[in-house]
Structure formats: structure tokens, C-alpha cells
Scaffold this motif. Sequence first.
Motif, PDB file in Angstrom:
ATOM      1  N   SER A   1      -5.580  18.487  13.388  1.00 13.44           N
ATOM      2  CA  SER A   1      -5.299  17.651  12.222  1.00 13.44           C
ATOM      3  C   SER A   1      -3.845  17.221  12.332  1.00 13.44           C
ATOM      4  N   LEU A   2      -3.493  16.150  11.612  1.00 10.56           N
ATOM      5  CA  LEU A   2      -2.175  15.546  11.773  1.00 10.56           C
ATOM      6  C   LEU A   2      -1.599  15.217  10.405  1.00 10.56           C
ATOM      7  N   TYR A   3      -0.303  15.501  10.233  1.00  9.44           N
ATOM      8  CA  TYR A   3       0.374  15.300   8.954  1.00  9.44           C
ATOM      9  C   TYR A   3       1.667  14.518   9.168  1.00  9.44           C
ATOM     10  N   GLU A   4       1.981  13.646   8.228  1.00 10.91           N
ATOM     11  CA  GLU A   4       3.297  13.031   8.158  1.00 10.91           C
ATOM     12  C   GLU A   4       3.924  13.474   6.848  1.00 10.91           C
ATOM     13  N   LYS A   5       5.011  14.249   6.974  1.00 13.02           N
ATOM     14  CA  LYS A   5       5.548  14.944   5.805  1.00 13.02           C
ATOM     15  C   LYS A   5       4.415  15.765   5.184  1.00 13.02           C
ATOM     16  N   GLY A   6       4.145  15.614   3.909  1.00 13.21           N
ATOM     17  CA  GLY A   6       3.080  16.400   3.288  1.00 13.21           C
ATOM     18  C   GLY A   6       1.750  15.673   3.207  1.00 13.21           C
ATOM     19  N   GLU A   7       1.645  14.494   3.854  1.00 13.19           N
ATOM     20  CA  GLU A   7       0.430  13.685   3.752  1.00 13.19           C
ATOM     21  C   GLU A   7      -0.457  13.866   4.979  1.00 13.19           C
ATOM     22  N   GLU A   8      -1.772  14.003   4.745  1.00 15.97           N
ATOM     23  CA  GLU A   8      -2.720  14.067   5.845  1.00 15.97           C
ATOM     24  C   GLU A   8      -2.863  12.694   6.486  1.00 15.97           C
ATOM     25  N   VAL A   9      -2.777  12.658   7.796  1.00 16.79           N
ATOM     26  CA  VAL A   9      -3.022  11.432   8.548  1.00 16.79           C
ATOM     27  C   VAL A   9      -4.435  11.472   9.109  1.00 16.79           C
ATOM     28  N   LEU A  10      -4.743  12.535   9.855  1.00 18.17           N
ATOM     29  CA  LEU A  10      -6.108  12.818  10.308  1.00 18.17           C
ATOM     30  C   LEU A  10      -6.456  14.205   9.805  1.00 18.17           C
ATOM     31  N   GLN A  11      -7.564  14.318   9.094  1.00 19.06           N
ATOM     32  CA  GLN A  11      -7.810  15.527   8.306  1.00 19.06           C
ATOM     33  C   GLN A  11      -8.806  16.483   8.925  1.00 19.06           C
ATOM     34  N   ASP A  12      -8.620  17.743   8.571  1.00 17.67           N
ATOM     35  CA  ASP A  12      -9.662  18.756   8.702  1.00 17.67           C
ATOM     36  C   ASP A  12     -10.323  18.838   7.334  1.00 17.67           C
ATOM     37  N   TYR A  13     -11.654  18.769   7.297  1.00 16.78           N
ATOM     38  CA  TYR A  13     -12.361  18.677   6.012  1.00 16.78           C
ATOM     39  C   TYR A  13     -12.130  19.893   5.128  1.00 16.78           C
TER      40      TYR A  13
ATOM     41  N   TYR B   1     -11.094  11.514  11.645  1.00 12.70           N
ATOM     42  CA  TYR B   1     -11.294  11.389  10.198  1.00 12.70           C
ATOM     43  C   TYR B   1      -9.963  11.035   9.528  1.00 12.70           C
ATOM     44  N   TYR B   2      -9.847   9.774   9.193  1.00 15.47           N
ATOM     45  CA  TYR B   2      -8.609   9.249   8.621  1.00 15.47           C
ATOM     46  C   TYR B   2      -8.736   9.148   7.106  1.00 15.47           C
ATOM     47  N   LEU B   3      -7.603   9.095   6.439  1.00 17.40           N
ATOM     48  CA  LEU B   3      -7.575   8.947   4.985  1.00 17.40           C
ATOM     49  C   LEU B   3      -6.803   7.678   4.660  1.00 17.40           C
ATOM     50  N   GLY B   4      -7.503   6.702   4.131  1.00 18.08           N
ATOM     51  CA  GLY B   4      -6.813   5.461   3.796  1.00 18.08           C
ATOM     52  C   GLY B   4      -7.728   4.252   3.850  1.00 18.08           C
ATOM     53  N   GLN B   5      -7.123   3.079   3.796  1.00 16.48           N
ATOM     54  CA  GLN B   5      -7.819   1.805   3.737  1.00 16.48           C
ATOM     55  C   GLN B   5      -7.727   1.096   5.082  1.00 16.48           C
TER      56      GLN B   5
ATOM     57  N   PHE C   1      -7.388   0.383  16.080  1.00 16.86           N
ATOM     58  CA  PHE C   1      -7.891   0.502  14.714  1.00 16.86           C
ATOM     59  C   PHE C   1      -6.730   0.939  13.831  1.00 16.86           C
ATOM     60  N   SER C   2      -6.459   0.192  12.761  1.00 14.88           N
ATOM     61  CA  SER C   2      -5.319   0.485  11.885  1.00 14.88           C
ATOM     62  C   SER C   2      -5.767   0.719  10.454  1.00 14.88           C
ATOM     63  N   TRP C   3      -5.038   1.602   9.770  1.00 17.11           N
ATOM     64  CA  TRP C   3      -5.321   1.849   8.354  1.00 17.11           C
ATOM     65  C   TRP C   3      -4.024   2.098   7.591  1.00 17.11           C
ATOM     66  N   LEU C   4      -4.112   1.988   6.280  1.00 21.54           N
ATOM     67  CA  LEU C   4      -2.986   2.238   5.386  1.00 21.54           C
ATOM     68  C   LEU C   4      -3.311   3.462   4.550  1.00 21.54           C
ATOM     69  N   GLY C   5      -2.454   4.481   4.651  1.00 19.88           N
ATOM     70  CA  GLY C   5      -2.667   5.702   3.879  1.00 19.88           C
ATOM     71  C   GLY C   5      -1.379   6.178   3.250  1.00 19.88           C
ATOM     72  N   ALA C   6      -1.395   6.427   1.944  1.00 21.95           N
ATOM     73  CA  ALA C   6      -0.218   6.931   1.217  1.00 21.95           C
ATOM     74  C   ALA C   6       1.010   6.074   1.469  1.00 21.95           C
ATOM     75  N   GLY C   7       0.821   4.758   1.489  1.00 22.44           N
ATOM     76  CA  GLY C   7       1.939   3.836   1.639  1.00 22.44           C
ATOM     77  C   GLY C   7       2.507   3.746   3.039  1.00 22.44           C
ATOM     78  N   LYS C   8       1.782   4.214   4.049  1.00 22.49           N
ATOM     79  CA  LYS C   8       2.250   4.172   5.433  1.00 22.49           C
ATOM     80  C   LYS C   8       1.133   3.653   6.329  1.00 22.49           C
ATOM     81  N   TYR C   9       1.519   2.951   7.383  1.00 26.04           N
ATOM     82  CA  TYR C   9       0.558   2.399   8.336  1.00 26.04           C
ATOM     83  C   TYR C   9       0.349   3.348   9.507  1.00 26.04           C
TER      84      TYR C   9
ATOM     85  N   GLY D   1       5.779   1.873   9.955  1.00 21.20           N
ATOM     86  CA  GLY D   1       5.939   1.005   8.801  1.00 21.20           C
ATOM     87  C   GLY D   1       5.640   1.648   7.467  1.00 21.20           C
ATOM     88  N   SER D   2       5.596   0.797   6.461  1.00 24.86           N
ATOM     89  CA  SER D   2       5.345   1.257   5.099  1.00 24.86           C
ATOM     90  C   SER D   2       4.946   0.085   4.218  1.00 24.86           C
TER      91      SER D   2
END
Length: 746
Positions: A437-449, A566-570, A611-619, A672-673
Amino acid sequence: MNLKKLTFSLLTIGMSLSPLTLQASEHPNLILTESGVERMRENVGQVPLFDKSLASVKQQVDAEIAMGIDTPIPKDFSGGYTHQRHKQNFFIAQKAGVLYQILGDEKYAKYIRDMLFQYEAMYKDLPLHPQERSYARGKLFWQCLNDSNWLVYMSQAYDAIYNYLSKDERQALETNLFRPFADFISIENPQFFNRVHNHSTWGIAAVGMIGLVMNDEELIQRALYGIDDDGLEVGGKDNDGGTIKVEGQRKGFFANLEEPFSPDGYYTEGPYYQRYAMYPFLIFALAMENNRPDLKVLQHKDNVLLKGVDALLNLSDADGEFFPLNDGQKGMSYYSASLVTAVDLAYFYGNKDPQLLSIVEKQGQVLLQESGLAAAIGVRDGKAKPYLKGSVNLSDGINGKQGGIGVLRHGNEDLTLVFKYAAQGLSHGHYDKLSFSLYEKGEEVLQDYGLARFVNIEQKGGGNYLKENTTWAKTTIAHNTLSINQQKHFGGVYDVASQHHSELFTFDANKDNVKVVSATEENAYPGTFMHRTMAVIKEESFEKPYLLDIMRVTSDSENQYDLPFYYLGQVIDNNFDYQSPTSLHPLGEENGYQHLYVEGQGSAVEGNTKFSWLGAGKYYTLTMLTDAQDDIYLTRIGANDPEFNLRREAGIMLRREKTQDTVFVSVVEPHGSYSPVSESSKNSKSSIAKLELVLNSAKYTGVSIVDVKGKTQLFIIANSDNSDTAEHAVTIDGETYRWTGPYFYQ
């Protein structure tokens, strides 16, 4: 009443304690001691964080006393009224005991006494709990685990008022309540008590602690070494499908200290259950330290319990939330009461590390015990230093030789990789070898369920594990790792999975620009060897650090390979064509695939699929090395879930069919952001122009990354020789590269 007035009031009470109360006695002798209580009394009103904690507990207990005592006949699962009431009772009783010792106010002792005698009156005629789901039903609660929780806390309450009670009162409680209670959760439920598991740790601590209060040597020995003749058959199962009894299994407190903990302090069930088990581990060890210091329980296995606190803190993200490895509820953090206890005890009984005081400051409360007082004094005196969480490799297994967890952190947790190559993790383990799983600061980028459970929410299966925990959360396809032929690792057979673990190939976090962890797995799919290497890289031409992922697979047969993310975002952008169905259908029929809706399907791009997504205000952009025969699936969790027990979260999956040996290469690139306030979008596009496999042989795999400015980064992993001193040389496009060690980066 404000805090200042309350503090003055507490100080006044402390100064007016009667001489009789201050006389030496054999009690309290568990967590509280006479000398420790004396120090707390002397410091009331002088240590702000301790006073704040004391005032908070007093307010809570006083409110409960005003409500009166209720000990209802048990009937509910977790989350129901009777369950929650009995749970609240033992929490409040323990706190009332502490208040009685510190403040000397008899109302707290009377409250505990009256509550205990209500339990004494009901317990002798109390049948098994009416809910029959558990492999070990309790009496007050639906499972013996919660009965053990009750006794761990109530033993502390009893210890606190031991001298307040008459001899006849103590005899009645011990004869009619405490001894039968201890016998019930141990002798009458050996399948619960006589095993190595977090459940058993609670039962062991409960029996041992009440044994210490009662000075019952038989109970103390039972807790330390287990029941000799338990009559259990080999191969019994618990609620989660875990083996209860295996041939020659050790038992008792020392076995539970030895087997689940690695020498690094990692607990094989994962941080969620380590957090839960640390309370009985530490509390009983402390009680033994106060009563039987010669046994050195607190120092057992080279201070593994104190190491365990440090391991737990390192298994949390930038916000203090534990990584949801194995069965783990997201959001559980070091702000929990059990970690308040753990951090305070680790500070006091360790080397008084000032970094721990910064965690104490964040927690905002301390344990009302001598260790909590010491931590609060340290905070008051300005001794706190920031707790620095760097990269860490935590071994798994009794001797640290059953795989482990590699955590790579760049900077101040700017990017954090959590790579799992551990053992199965007992009954709470998942079938997810080489997952990440991958985190940027306290936000999940790619999650463990994490787990499929709504803890203590009665409407959701009585707050217990849901069937989807087995049909989805534990499956291989639910994780960011390779699934072959739509099967789970080890066929999803617990007893097989428990015999194996992945092997560390290399871990190196010493360099600023590249940090690497690599491991292999050869048993998850017989006949197939997987080698995954992950590197966190920071280059000047990239705004942020990024993750390089290389999964090399060799097999004795052709297979279908599925690699999900498994990404979190749009979803923002992609470079491949796909079709969205007019109606949703599951991706498969079993092994977790039945829970994935297919929201889009298409062919990958020859070369690089992006493949790109926007999650928690970050790309974020995922760049994968692909060919035109690969398939791309856009998925969403939630199929075959009519009760909405699963979160409706998205994933992208790369499928490679009819392939024997292969290499999956991908880069996860934060960049980005976006601000919804200023409506400003910055650096929304990937900086990678080309991702290429430039070398692949039995000995070496090499990947080049060309950025949009034309600069090339080259990473090479030595597939067969992980020696730190081995010298290597390879030629790529006419240029020779030489290096020493398992990998090369330039």
C-alpha cells in the motif's frame, strides 16, 4: 467546575487523606503500587497533563455513579445494550479504583464493591450467553474474549479496594465470582485459553491478574504455562477459520510472548491486533514485575514488549493511524487508550526516550499510574523531542526468519511504501503475499482494504466479522498483488498458508534518492516463482518522489495473471480505449472476483499504458509497461453484496493471459495539486515520457525511466545474487554498468 478549580479540589483531597489510608499494605499490587500511588498523590496539582487526565476520568466516573449501577442479564452481540453496558461497567470500575487510590474518596470504593456484589449475585446462576456464534461462548458476553476483558479490568478494580473490603466480603467475591470466572475462561474453555492468539492473551492475563490479587498460585501458574491436560483435539477451528490446536502447540503467557512476536517487536497478526493485545501483554507483565520481579516477565525475549511499542508506532502513517495489514480496521491509531498505556509504560520502563513524549503530547492524556505521571512530568519539563519515523524493516516470526514488513519513507513521510512479505499472521492473516500500500503524508494513494467488519455496530452482524471478510477482504485479488488463474494464494487454505512465508531479497534505505525493498515468493502458487522489487525514488526532474514496481514471474506453465491497483479518488485521464457496459456484471464467480463489478474494459497500449486520478487534492499517475495483448479492467467493489457490507471503491487491473514467464513494471507517480478554494490546478500531468524494460534475464532485470525533459533514470536488480559485496557488470545498448550489491540506480 473548570480545570483549575478541579485541580485545587483534587489537591485538597490528596492532602487530607487519613493516616490509615497511607499505611503500607499488600494492596494495591497489580498496576498500582503503594509507592506509585504516593508519588501520584504528591504531584496532584503540579503536572498539567496528569491533572487533566485525572479530571477527565473523575468527570466520567462521577457521571456513571450518578446514573446508578446496571448489570443486565446478557443477551446481545457486540454493540447491543447488554454488551455495551457490561463493557462500560468494567472500564468504569477500573477507573473508579484508581480514583479511590489517588483521591481517597470512599464513594469510589463503595461503587466498585456494590457493582461486584451485583455480579456475584448473578454469576453463580448465569448460563452460557444465548448468542451461539462463538467457538468459545462467554457468560457475560457472547465470547470468552470479552469475558476476559471484563476480568482483566475488574481484577484491577478489586485490587484497588482490596483493603476496603472486609475479609468476609473478599471471601464471598473470590469464592462465588472471581475463582469460578477464572476457571470458566480457562479450564472450561481450553480451546480459547490454551493457544497462541490475541484471544488467549486476554484470557491468560485475566486469570493471572486475578490470581495475583487473590494470591492464588495455581491460577498464576496456569496463566504463565497453560493447562497441561486440556483434552483438545488437533485441528479445531475458531470463528475466523484459524486452527485452535495443533500437535505440540505451546501455551501460556510465555508462549504467547515468544511465538507471535519477532525479535523486532512485530506481532504476526498485524498492527491492529497488536494494538489490541498490547494492553493485556503489558498490564500482566507489569503486574508480574510488581509481584514476581525474579521471573523478569517484562524483560522477556530481550524486552520484546517494549520493542513492540516502537514497532507499532513505526507501523502508523503520518496521522498516527495504523497500516491495515491483515484484519485491520482503518482509522485505528495510537490515540487509542491501549496505546496511551503502551507509550507511557514504554517510556517509564524503557530508557525514557524523549521522542515518546512527543507522542504523549499528541495523545493529550496519560495513564493514571506511575508511568503516566512520569511521562506527564517529562512533557511539563519540556523534554519532548519529535518522534522521527524513518524507513524500517520489521522481521516476522519467532526468530525473525518468517518474512516481514518493509516500510520505506521518503522525507517527512512525503511518500511511504508499506510492503508485506510476512508470514500468514494466524487466523487474522490475509492471502496477500508481496502486496503493498502507498501513502502520501497521511493520505492513502493505493490502499489495502483492511477488514470487512463494523466493530461494535449492532446492525451489522452484531458488530462481528462479516462473511465478506472471507469472501473479499482476505482474498488475493482484494490486494495490490499478483493473482494467478483467479485463485487465492495457497488456494486459500489456512493450514497450508501457515507453513510458508516470503523471503527478503534486499532492504536498503540508506540513500536519500533511492530506497529499495525486494522479496520473493515461491509457495503461493506451486510451480510459480514471484520476485517483487519496489523502489521509492526522488529525482530533481520530478516534483515528488515516485514508486517503481517490478514484479518478475517465472512459471512451469502458462497462466492468466491479474495485477490490480486499488486507488482512492476520481478518474482524471488515461491513454487507452475502453468500453463501459450498460449493466454491471461481476468479474468472476469466486475467490473475491465475485465482488468486483466491471465498470470498463479495454486493451492496453503497446508500450506504456497510463492512468491518472485525483485524490485528496493531489494528482497521481500510474504508468504500466504493457503490450497490445494485455487487457485493462476498471473495477468497483460491491458486486454480490446486497447488504452493502463492502465499501464501493475503485480499482484498475492489468490482465495478461496465456503467459508463462513475464515481468510487470509500473510507476506510481504523485504530482501536482488541486485547490477547490482557488480552483487552481497545478502540474496535473505525468512527468514520465517513457517506461521501458531494457534488460531481463535470469540474472538481471533493468528498467529505464525517461522523463519529459529527456533525462533517463536506470534501475537494475540482480535477480539471483543479493549479496551486499557481490560485484556486477552488465552491458545495455553498448554501455557497461558496474556496481556492488543487489541493485544499481543511476
